[in-house]
Each structure stands twice: as structure tokens, then as C-alpha cells.
Design a protein around this motif. Structure first.
Motif, mmCIF file in Angstrom:
data_model
loop_
_atom_site.group_PDB
_atom_site.id
_atom_site.type_symbol
_atom_site.label_atom_id
_atom_site.label_comp_id
_atom_site.label_asym_id
_atom_site.label_seq_id
_atom_site.Cartn_x
_atom_site.Cartn_y
_atom_site.Cartn_z
ATOM 1 N N TRP A 44 0.813 -1.210 0.000
ATOM 2 C CA TRP A 44 0.000 0.000 0.000
ATOM 3 C C TRP A 44 0.851 1.266 0.000
ATOM 4 C CZ3 TRP A 44 -4.417 1.215 3.998
ATOM 5 C CH2 TRP A 44 -5.478 1.823 3.334
ATOM 6 N N SER A 45 1.858 1.302 0.847
ATOM 7 C CA SER A 45 2.723 2.485 0.919
ATOM 8 C C SER A 45 3.454 2.696 -0.410
ATOM 9 C CB SER A 45 3.730 2.348 2.057
ATOM 10 O OG SER A 45 4.559 1.226 1.854
ATOM 11 N N ASP A 49 3.296 5.893 -3.004
ATOM 12 C CA ASP A 49 4.475 6.593 -3.518
ATOM 13 C C ASP A 49 4.477 6.650 -5.045
ATOM 14 O OD1 ASP A 49 5.416 7.082 -0.957
ATOM 15 O OD2 ASP A 49 6.788 5.356 -0.955
ATOM 16 N N LEU A 71 0.946 11.278 3.235
ATOM 17 C CA LEU A 71 1.917 10.190 3.057
ATOM 18 C C LEU A 71 2.808 10.035 4.290
ATOM 19 C CD1 LEU A 71 2.939 10.757 -0.663
ATOM 20 C CD2 LEU A 71 1.566 8.872 0.268
ATOM 21 N N ARG A 74 1.027 8.388 6.994
ATOM 22 C CA ARG A 74 0.501 7.088 6.561
ATOM 23 C C ARG A 74 -1.013 7.066 6.494
ATOM 24 N NH1 ARG A 74 3.864 2.536 9.578
ATOM 25 N NH2 ARG A 74 3.412 1.417 7.675
ATOM 26 N N TYR A 76 -3.182 6.734 4.071
ATOM 27 C CA TYR A 76 -3.299 6.360 2.667
ATOM 28 C C TYR A 76 -4.710 6.526 2.102
ATOM 29 C CZ TYR A 76 1.340 4.618 3.647
ATOM 30 O OH TYR A 76 2.641 4.510 4.034
#
Length: 180
Positions: A44-45, A49, A71, A74, A76
Motif C-alpha cells: 500500500w505504501s 508513492d 503520506l 501514513r 493512505y
């Protein structure tokens, strides 16, 4: 959590299969991003990005300061919501690119071979790529709009893959934002 780099992972999977054969209770496997990561899909991260980079390049009105705040903290779902509101066409294009079909890796193929031994196989997944359901033998794919069917499938001992966050082939069905 199962780890493809850990030598005991596949031994544990075989032990799980043996335990299931000796039990009469149903098992529902919850498979998340780690499984898709074995095919080369981003976590997910990492998706965040990649979408962020895409928006920085192609969307002049992109609110990069708010995006960076989301971001860094976190957040998201909030980040993806921001991107979709700015440019939904670009947002969906970025996601389509990141979750396009990929060739399974040897680790993924071994994992799938092992879980395909489980009969019936009940899987709930948050993954939006479609490698899992295309790799599972004789399993019905249940989308988030038909979740109540899962209980019937368990009772009837039918194999299924339940996609609770939607699928890339139905991109508007995916659950990534706050509003989703």
C-alpha cells in the motif's frame, strides 16, 4: 504472517494442510498484500508513492503539500481520496498500471500449489490484483457486492476467493479511499 524468505514458511503451510485434513472444521484464509508482493505487486505504501510520483509529473493542480502530509502520516485512504478528487482519470490510470497482470514468481507458484491442496479452499483477500483467483483451481470468485454468499459457500463446502476490496478489472469497485 507467512514469509517467502523464511525456510519454515512452506513447511508450516504443509502442516496447516495436514491439520485441515484431520479436522472437520472449516478454515478461512485471510490473504493480504504480502501474497501479492510475492508476484511483484507493490504494498500500500509503495502504491501511494508511485501514484504520488505520477501526480507530481502529470497533474499541475496536484496539492503536493497536503499529499506529502498524508503520506508522512501514513493516511493512505485520505491520500488516495485527494488524488482521485484532483484527477480521477489519472488516478485510475496509475492504479491500472501498477496492478496489471504479472507473471507469478516461483515463491508465489509454490504457495499457490500448497494452498490448492486445501479442499474446500475458502479465501478472503483485500488484494485487488487478480493473480490469486486466476491461480486457484475450481474456486468461485466472490466480489464485495456478494459477500453474503461466503457463508453459503462455507456451509456447502464450496471453494471461493472473496475479493472484499474489489478487483482491478472493475477498477471503480476497488476500496482504497475514505469514501470507498
Amino acid at each position: 504472517m507467512l514469509d517467502g524468505k523464511n525456510k519454515t514458511t512452506f513447511c508450516n503451510m504443509r502442516l496447516l494442510c495436514d491439520t485441515l485434513r484431520e479436522s472437520n472444521k472449516p478454515l478461512v484464509l485471510w490473504l493480504g498484500a504480502g501474497v501479492s508482493k510475492w508476484c511483484g505487486y507493490p504494498l500500500w505504501s509503495e502504491v501511494a508513492d508511485l501514484v504520488h510520483s505520477c501526480f507530481l509529473k502529470y497533474v499541475p493542480s496536484y496539492d503536493k503539500h497536503t499529499a506529502i502530509t498524508f503520506l508522512n502520516s501514513r493516511k493512505y485512504p485520505e491520500f488516495f481520496e485527494l488524488c482521485r478528487k484532483h484527477d480521477s482519470k489519472r488516478y485510475y490510470s496509475c492504479l491500472s498500471k501498477e496492478f496489471a497482470p504479472k507473471k507469478p514468481t516461483p515463491v508465489y507458484e509454490r504457495f499457490v500449489n500448497i494452498i490448492n491442496e486445501i479442499k474446500p479452499l475458502h479465501i478472503v483477500t483485500t488484494n485487488v490484483d487478480e493473480n490469486l483467483e486466476s491461480s486457484i483451481l475450481n474456486a468461485r470468485v466472490i466480489q464485495k457486492s456478494d459477500l453474503e454468499y461466503c457463508l453459503n459457500a462455507i456451509i456447502n463446502k464450496e471453494s471461493f476467493v472473496c475479493k472484499i476490496h474489489g478487483s482491478i478489472s472493475s477498477i471503480n469497485s476497488m476500496v482504497l479511499t475514505c469514501n470507498d
